[in-house]
Design a protein around this motif. Structure first.
Motif, PDB file in Angstrom:
ATOM      1  N   ASP A   1     -19.375   5.727  43.801  1.00  0.00           N
ATOM      2  CA  ASP A   1     -19.272   6.988  43.044  1.00  0.00           C
ATOM      3  C   ASP A   1     -20.328   7.986  43.485  1.00  0.00           C
ATOM      4  N   GLU A   2     -21.452   7.478  43.959  1.00  0.00           N
ATOM      5  CA  GLU A   2     -22.543   8.367  44.377  1.00  0.00           C
ATOM      6  C   GLU A   2     -22.302   8.950  45.763  1.00  0.00           C
TER       7      GLU A   2
ATOM      8  N   PRO B   1     -17.489  10.220  45.863  1.00  0.00           N
ATOM      9  CA  PRO B   1     -16.808  10.466  44.580  1.00  0.00           C
ATOM     10  C   PRO B   1     -15.353  10.898  44.794  1.00  0.00           C
ATOM     11  N   ASN B   2     -14.441  10.168  44.133  1.00  0.00           N
ATOM     12  CA  ASN B   2     -12.997  10.456  44.199  1.00  0.00           C
ATOM     13  C   ASN B   2     -12.416  10.371  45.614  1.00  0.00           C
TER      14      ASN B   2
END
Length: 420
Positions: A69-70, A73-74
């Protein structure tokens, strides 16, 4: 209303173990789709193959999600590919998809095996870069960042290694260390090109660019999927990152003697496919590896035939003709069983039931009888017509009939005529 069992559950790809290239957008089932139902590629897909990993999977997903996520992200996805675990790992994982939106689950009920689970996951993945990591926390998730960095710098394949600087094993026994190193040395003798390209060819923790393995038929055996990627992929640049292999926090180790047997089988298969015989087989579309197994089975049948002929004729005094008939038929039974369970095992598994097995056995008998008649005709032609030495003529006749028996069995006996 969609149940939790169906939500986020990916369909299991079927057919060839071959990863496609990613178009700009695509439908997951390969059919025509409206704009609203198209799936768009992402940067990274990580496959987590599981079998009875219910106790560790939530912690694993949480750590991976926090890390990715860091940095992405996405732009990443986690794909759990579960082999229908008795502890229902797949069901528990599906309950995590609401909390972790980048997580998806695939439940396989027809196939088994880590290597094929990884490839099926790659087939369903949307990532330009794909990878694999164990679910048991023995592969440190934080090493992913270093592997991704190697890919960003141009590597086609980034491997987490126990045998480079920063790598090691936490508390392996002396026996396990010897077996691991011995397996690697054996691999260097059988397949030096593949095994010498990385320090840890048996690693199960790596990332690879999709384009390096796309449109290439894969044919793994057992657990060592990295061998298949290096041996068959278009890998130009390899990078390695050291990591310390951790002991399991929960659950039991899945290392068995069968894995070592599968490893040896895989090495031999890759050696044959990558050598001159494999190249020749590809040129004429002939399955050389399968034929070699068929020939070995035929050799075992010859030994069975000779031993039983001696037993019936010399010991039981049945008479030569009757002894030869009994010995020949039992040799055919031997050959059928080995071919069904080894040479054509993958095809036999798609023809279920005793009735199908009996049909294959009866066809095998008929084909062998036809082969015997063909051998006699060829022997007479070569000996009487071309005046070859009798033993040379017999050898050539056997060789020709072996190829004929193999090809007819492949096309008429073990072919899949019905998909359930």
């Amino acid at each position: 209303m969609i149940s939790i069992q169906q939500k986020h559950q990916l369909p299991v790809p079927s057919g060839l173990l071959q990863v496609s290239r990613l178009p700009q957008s695509f439908s997951m089932d390969g059919s025509a789709a409206s704009t609203s139902s198209l799936v768009f590629p992402i940067y990274f897909s990580l496959i987590i193959p599981t079998f009875n990993e219910r106790d560790s999977i939530e912690k694993m997903v949480a750590q991976l999600s926090q890390i990715l996520d860091e940095v992405l992200p996405n732009d990443y996805e986690l794909l759990i590919v579960d082999d229908n675990s008795p502890d229902r790992t797949w069901e528990y994982a599906q309950h995590l998809t609401d909390q972790y939106p980048n997580l998806q689950v695939m439940r396989r009920q027809q196939e088994r095996g880590l290597s094929t689970a990884v490839i099926r996951g790659w087939q369903a993945a949307r990532g330009e870069v794909v990878g694999v990591i164990d679910a048991d926390l023995q592969h440190p998730p934080e090493v992913l960042l270093k592997l991704l960095e190697k890919i960003d710098r141009g590597a086609d394949l980034a491997v987490a290694s126990r045998h480079v600087e920063g790598g090691g094993v936490s508390s392996w026994s002396a026996t396990r260390r010897i077996l691991s190193r011995g397996a690697q040395l054996l691999g260097l003798m059988i397949l030096p090109r593949v095994l010498s390209s990385v320090s840890d060819p048996m690693s199960g923790y790596f990332l690879v660019k999709r384009q390096a393995i796309a449109e290439i038929p894969l044919n793994p055996v057992g657990y060592k999927i990295l061998l298949e990627v290096i041996g068959r992929g278009n890998i130009r640049q390899i990078a390695e990152v050291g990591y310390v292999f951790q002991e399991r926090e929960v659950g039991e180790s899945k290392v068995t003697w069968r894995q070592y047997k599968d490893y040896l089988h895989h090495l031999v298969r890759l050696r044959v496919d990558s050598g001159r015989l494999g190249h020749w087989g590809k040129q004429i579309n002939f399955p050389v590896g399968r034929f070699i197994r068929f020939a070995f089975v035929g050799l075992s049948g010859l030994l069975v035939d000779m031993a039983l002929l001696y037993f019936f004729y010399a010991i039981l005094s049945f008479g030569l003709t009757r002894s030869a008939i009994f010995a020949g038929e039992l040799a055919i039974v031997n050959n059928f069983l080995w071919n069904d369970r080894w040479t054509f095992k993958d095809l036999a598994q798609k023809q279920f039931g005793r009735q199908q097995t009996l049909k294959r056995f009866l066809k095998f008998n008929i084909i062998c009888l036809m082969g015997l008649i063909l051998k006699i005709l060829l022997l007479n032609l070569l000996f009487n017509g071309f005046h070859l030495n009798a033993y040379l003529a017999n050898f050539l006749a056997i060789a020709i009939v072996t190829v004929w028996n193999f090809w007819i069995n492949l096309k008429l006996n073990w072919r899949v005529t019905q998909v359930n």
